[in-house]
Design a protein around this motif. Structure first.
Motif, short mmCIF file in Angstrom:
data_model
loop_
_atom_site.label_atom_id
_atom_site.label_comp_id
_atom_site.label_asym_id
_atom_site.label_seq_id
_atom_site.Cartn_x
_atom_site.Cartn_y
_atom_site.Cartn_z
N UNK A 199 34.86 33.71 51.92
CA UNK A 199 35.79 34.65 51.27
C UNK A 199 35.37 36.08 51.60
N UNK A 200 36.35 36.95 51.85
CA UNK A 200 36.05 38.36 52.06
C UNK A 200 35.50 38.95 50.77
N UNK A 201 34.29 39.50 50.83
CA UNK A 201 33.64 40.00 49.63
C UNK A 201 34.43 41.06 48.90
N UNK A 202 35.23 41.85 49.66
CA UNK A 202 36.01 42.89 49.01
C UNK A 202 37.02 42.37 48.02
N UNK A 203 37.43 41.10 48.17
CA UNK A 203 38.36 40.53 47.19
C UNK A 203 37.73 40.41 45.82
#
Length: 438
Positions: A170-174
């Motif tokens: 998962x993209x950490x920014x989410x």
């Protein structure tokens, strides 16, 4: 000897070394890793190899990011730009509590170390409010506010290893879609409640009930100075979407990329005389932080290789609800050695090797761990002693104004995590047991 019992014996060993012997955290953690490996029966050769492997892994993951953040703030401080940033925010937000909290909240993430952020901000905050008793309020607000953003917002050395361990795909920014609003709400609570929780201090200018204080007019600061002060942080922010969407970087790489971008901008904008002095001075400070984190990776590697994850599940699942295990482990680790980064790194390694990561949604899992880092911030927490030194307050006062507010923040984050599990991410009790074949 049972590995989980070895874990508690090691925590006691670390506490004794750190609190009674006053050994540096790096040495304490390395000795703790050696103690754990030998007591768990791994033997000296395997234990030393695991220690070396953990050191190298953590250095590769965090050295660039932490060095960059600390050098950036050192360069800005040497140019007087930290005071420019503080004055700029204070000019827009007249309430000094709010301006202090917001500045610390913003800077703690890109600087990658709230302790360094606080140390660099302290002189600027004392210039904003020269009255000693009033300035203490600003110092406490800055200390707590910086920790709030640091433990919640991706990417920092706390959130990055947790995201990498629990949600590598998962993209950490989410994560920030939830944690940034939560962090902002907690920041507002800290600012609003500071006048009540910090007892014995007079009301600050701009606060309800405060006596009006004549404002001293200062010459306006040129826009070019404001831009130069904020440029490294704007570059870091702009580099996040570039790193993820354009370059397709991993969690580990994106943190290094954005911090290196900010460092280059700070170095280019700094005058040559300040550039080299700031860089060498930043390396000195960063070295201690980086090596402490490397030692955390070393002891975490020993624990995982020795089978702690499976032993912890087998011991805790029969006596605790599964969803509480990440929180309890983080509380234990944070209480024993005090460092939030160490707690996050070791928790990520230990919990990442368990079946819990397959059954608990990554978001509440991460919130459980970061909540646990806030519950007992006292004698083993180096930030506690820095706040005590800068404010000049006695231990009971620092406990009331620093430790208790952080514990309340940890409890709020813990409740939010439980609420997310209950409403959005249902978790079936004893699911981990079935994965273990129990």
């Amino acid at each position: 000897m049972d590995t989980f019992l070895v874990f508690f014996a090691t925590l006691l060993f670390i506490f004794i070394l750190g609190y009674t012997r006053k050994l540096p955290l790096f040495v304490t953690l390395l000795l703790g890793g050696l103690f754990f490996g030998l007591l768990a029966g791994a033997g000296p050769d395997a234990t030393l190899q695991w220690l070396a492997s953990g050191l190298g892994t953590m250095f590769g993951a965090f050295a660039i990011a932490i060095l960059s953040g600390i050098v950036i703030v050192r360069l800005l401080s040497d140019q007087g730009l930290i005071e420019v940033m503080a004055a700029g925010i204070h000019a827009k937000i007249k309430n000094t509590r709010a301006s202090s909290g917001i500045l610390s909240f913003i800077l703690a993430v890109p600087i990658t170390c709230p302790v360094v952020t606080y140390a660099m901000l302290s002189p600027a905050l004392e210039k904003i409010e020269p009255d000693r008793e009033r300035s203490k309020v600003l110092l406490y607000v800055a200390a707590v506010s910086g920790i709030v953003s640091y433990i919640l917002i991706f990417p920092t050395p706390v959130t990055q290893p947790l995201v990498a361990a629990f949600a590598p795909q998962v993209f950490g920014g989410s994560l920030d879609l939830v944690t940034i609003p939560l962090a902002l709400c907690l920041l507002c609570v800290v600012i609003a409640a500071a006048g009540r929780w910090i007892t014995g201090s007079p009301a600050l200018p701009g606060s309800p009930g405060a006596e009006p204080v004549p404002r001293t007019e200062h010459a306006p600061i040129p826009l070019s100075l404001h831009l130069r002060a904020w440029a490294p942080f704007m570059a870091i922010l702009a580099a996040i979407p570039v790193g993820h969407f354009v370059l397709g970087l991993s969690h580990a790489a994106i943190l290094q990329f954005i911090m290196l971008t900010g460092l280059v901008v700070a170095l280019v904008l700094a005058p040559p005389k300040i550039r080299f002095g700031g860089f060498s001075g930043g390396i000195t400070t960063a070295g201690m932080v980086v090596f402490d984190i490397c030692a955390a990776g070393a002891i975490g590697t020993v624990m995982v290789k020795s089978g702690l994850a499976k032993s912890a599940l087998a011991t805790l699942i029969p006596i605790l609800p599964d969803i509480l295990i990440p929180f309890i482990i983080a509380v234990i680790l944070a209480t024993a050695q005090g460092s939030r980064i160490v707690t996050a790194v070791v928790s990520a390694q230990v919990l990442g090797a368990t079946a819990l990561v397959q059954e608990i949604n990554p978001l509440p899992m991460i919130l459980m761990v970061v909540a646990g880092t806030c519950i007992f911030c006292h004698v083993t927490d180096p930030f506690f002693h820095l706040v005590k030194k800068t404010t000049g307050d006695d231990t009971p006062t620092v406990l009331r104004n620093y430790t208790i507010p952080l514990a309340c923040i940890g409890i709020i984050i813990f409740i939010v995590a439980l609420s997310l599990v209950a409403v959005f991410f249902p978790y079936h009790e004893d699911a981990a047991l079935s994965l273990m074949g129990v």
